[in-house]
Design an enzyme around this catalytic site. Structure first.
Site, PDB file in Angstrom:
ATOM      1  N   ARG A 125       0.872  -1.180   0.000  1.00 26.86           N
ATOM      2  CA  ARG A 125       0.000   0.000   0.000  1.00 26.86           C
ATOM      3  C   ARG A 125       0.909   1.229   0.000  1.00 26.86           C
ATOM      4  NH1 ARG A 125      -2.013   0.911   5.547  1.00 26.86           N
ATOM      5  NH2 ARG A 125      -0.601   2.666   5.459  1.00 26.86           N
ATOM      6  N   TYR A 185       4.104   5.736  11.494  1.00 26.04           N
ATOM      7  CA  TYR A 185       4.384   4.345  11.880  1.00 26.04           C
ATOM      8  C   TYR A 185       5.216   3.545  10.863  1.00 26.04           C
ATOM      9  CZ  TYR A 185       0.193   3.589   8.991  1.00 26.04           C
ATOM     10  OH  TYR A 185      -0.712   3.587   7.968  1.00 26.04           O
ATOM     11  N   HIS A 191      -3.515   4.483   4.773  1.00 27.82           N
ATOM     12  CA  HIS A 191      -4.614   3.514   4.863  1.00 27.82           C
ATOM     13  C   HIS A 191      -5.884   4.120   4.254  1.00 27.82           C
ATOM     14  CE1 HIS A 191      -7.432   0.597   6.371  1.00 27.82           C
ATOM     15  NE2 HIS A 191      -8.089   1.561   6.985  1.00 27.82           N
TER      16      HIS A 191
HETATM   17  C1  LIG Z   1     -14.737  -5.901  11.840  1.00 24.29           C
HETATM   18  C2  LIG Z   1     -13.890  -4.664  11.757  1.00 24.29           C
HETATM   19  N1  LIG Z   1     -12.923  -4.444  12.660  1.00 24.29           N
HETATM   20  C3  LIG Z   1     -12.135  -3.348  12.564  1.00 24.29           C
HETATM   21  C4  LIG Z   1     -12.336  -2.438  11.570  1.00 24.29           C
HETATM   22  C5  LIG Z   1     -11.451  -1.199  11.460  1.00 24.29           C
HETATM   23  N2  LIG Z   1     -10.535  -1.369  10.309  1.00 24.29           N
HETATM   24  C6  LIG Z   1     -10.764  -0.741   9.146  1.00 24.29           C
HETATM   25  S1  LIG Z   1      -9.606  -1.122   7.990  1.00 24.29           S
HETATM   26  C7  LIG Z   1      -8.749  -2.094   9.063  1.00 24.29           C
HETATM   27  C8  LIG Z   1      -7.475  -2.791   8.632  1.00 24.29           C
HETATM   28  C9  LIG Z   1      -7.671  -3.771   7.516  1.00 24.29           C
HETATM   29  O1  LIG Z   1      -6.434  -4.210   7.035  1.00 24.29           O
HETATM   30  P1  LIG Z   1      -6.328  -5.229   5.849  1.00 24.29           P
HETATM   31  O2  LIG Z   1      -7.305  -6.335   6.005  1.00 24.29           O
HETATM   32  O3  LIG Z   1      -4.900  -5.591   5.708  1.00 24.29           O
HETATM   33  O4  LIG Z   1      -6.821  -4.380   4.565  1.00 24.29           O
HETATM   34  P2  LIG Z   1      -6.173  -3.065   3.950  1.00 24.29           P
HETATM   35  O5  LIG Z   1      -6.852  -1.906   4.620  1.00 24.29           O
HETATM   36  O6  LIG Z   1      -4.714  -3.100   4.209  1.00 24.29           O
HETATM   37  O7  LIG Z   1      -6.502  -3.108   2.498  1.00 24.29           O
HETATM   38  C10 LIG Z   1      -9.390  -2.116  10.306  1.00 24.29           C
HETATM   39  C11 LIG Z   1      -8.880  -2.874  11.479  1.00 24.29           C
HETATM   40  C12 LIG Z   1     -13.389  -2.687  10.647  1.00 24.29           C
HETATM   41  N3  LIG Z   1     -13.647  -1.863   9.625  1.00 24.29           N
HETATM   42  N4  LIG Z   1     -14.120  -3.817  10.748  1.00 24.29           N
END
Ligand SMILES: Cc1ncc(C[n+]2csc(CCOP(=O)(O)OP(=O)(O)O)c2C)c(N)n1
Ligand SMILES: [Mg+2]
Length: 371
Positions: free
Chosen positions: A268, A281, A272
């Site tokens: 990425r 970070y 985020h």
């Molecule tokens: C069930 C749930 N827990 C926490 C969140 C908060 N949250 C949003 S994005 C994220 C990280 C996701 O990371 P990843 O699966 O690696 O996907 P990326 O964003 O890197 O594409 C979190 C913890 C959420 N949206 N849904």
């Protein structure tokens, strides 16, 4: 890395985290891979140009999404810069009847499904619950609940299986999502019922501020065989590898062989979301190192060397990308904002007393501002 047998995940220690299957080196040179090669041998120059073009379009529309948010036109945007190969490459392999269940970051997948300019932005502007008609482009609304779409995809696939169709469901999610119960439950169901579903995990190294190494002590693709699901760990910045792996997985599903798992190792490049500041970070050196593995430059170098793409072709693609970005911007800024209370509409197909009460209370609340 190929994980075709359950045993692979139980023996042999931890494979090098960097070990991936690929067809294009970061400098664009073509390398052979016995697993992937058969799946892309028929790609025509026209298809290769389309692959490149969709990646450039995705990057451009992603930049426009960020700009629109910075200018106050969108509430939020989840940038996909750096992840164009896995999104566009896997989408290119799909058939029209297949159905994708994307996360919030999969703008290139939506492009591949034929999304219209407004489709990328209206939900992020708060104008619509879902910007597009999911039955038109065979894509579910972008999922915010991490990993939930893996269950939806598996359920859809089990339905398709019972209908006797050869359509395949695809769940797109990130590395962090693989720690969620939903994803693991979906894999148990998919395996048990041999559901025609493909799990595409874009391992972009980060789950917001948590590095993948915290939650994956073993390559993520190595977990799938434990569920009875064959997997491939591919270079997710190599568009050819992404097309090949997806064709492998789709073929298995259509032949009734059940689910497959693809871990696409990518990065990425941006924050985020537009609400995040990654400089707090992660080290700049890490981002610079991944910039050397850029998926678009890699494919471009290969296509130029093969005589498939030249300067005029690149100019034409850049113009098309700017035109798309202008259309997205116009669709966003020109959107009609409906009355706020309409957000309660279409939540349920049938009348719902509790929701009607909330709507009435909200109308009263809004009226308070007029006094
Ligand atoms: C069930 C749930 N827990 C926490 C969140 C908060 N949250 C949003 S994005 C994220 C990280 C996701 O990371 P990843 O699966 O690696 O996907 P990326 O964003 O890197 O594409 C979190 C913890 C959420 N949206 N849904
Ligand atoms: Mg991630």
């Amino acid at each position: 890395m190929t994980y075709t047998q359950t045993q692979d995940s139980l023996t042999g220690g931890v494979p090098d985290q960097g070990e991936v299957l690929r067809l294009l080196e970061p400098d664009g040179s073509r390398v052979a891979d016995a697993t992937l090669d058969p799946w892309v041998s028929d790609l025509s120059p026209h298809e290769l140009r389309a692959l490149h073009r969709d990646m450039v379009l995705t990057r451009r529309l992603d930049a426009e999404g960020v700009a629109l948010q910075r200018q106050g036109q969108l509430a939020l945007w989840a940038p996909c810069r750096g992840q164009e190969a896995v999104q566009v490459g896997t989408a290119l392999a799909l058939a029209p009847g297949d159905f994708v269940f994307p996360s919030y970051r999969e703008h290139g997948v939506l492009l591949g499904r034929g999304a219209q300019p407004a489709d990328y932005v209206l939900a992020w502007r708060g104008e619509e619950h879902s910007a597009y008609d999911h039955t038109t482009i065979n894509a579910a609304p972008p999922q915010i609940i991490i990993g939930a779409q893996s269950l939806h995809a598996t359920g859809w696939a089990m339905g398709a299986q019972r209908d006797g169709s050869t359509d395949v469901a695809v769940a797109y999610y990130g590395d962090g999502a693989t720690s969620q119960g939903d994803v693991n439950e979906a894999m148990v169901f998919a395996s048990s019922f041999r559901a025609p579903v493909v799990f595409v995990c874009s391992n972009n190294q980060w789950a917001i501020s948590e590095p993948v190494t915290v939650q994956a002590k073993y390559p993520i693709a190595g977990r799938a065989p434990g569920f009875g699901i064959p997997s491939l760990r591919i270079d997710g910045n190599d568009a050819l590898a992404c097309v090949a792996a997806m064709r492998w997985a789709l073929d298995r599903a259509r032949l009734g062989e059940g689910p497959s798992f693809i871990e696409a190792v990518t990065y990425r490049m941006g924050p985020h979301t537009t609400s995040d500041d990654p400089t707090r970070y992660r080290e700049p050196g890490e981002v610079e190192a991944w910039a050397q593995r850029d998926p678009i430059e890699r494919l471009e170098a290969y296509l130029r060397a093969e005589g498939i793409l030249d300067d005029s072709g690149l100019d034409e693609v850049a113009r098309a990308a700017d035109a798309l970005a202008a259309e997205v911007r116009a669709a966003c800024i020109g959107a009609t904002t409906r009355a706020p209370e309409t957000m309660f509409d279409h939540v349920y197909a049938e009348p719902h007393a509790g929701l009607d009460r909330q709507k009435a209370e909200y109308v009263d609340y809004l009226a308070g501002f007029e006094k």
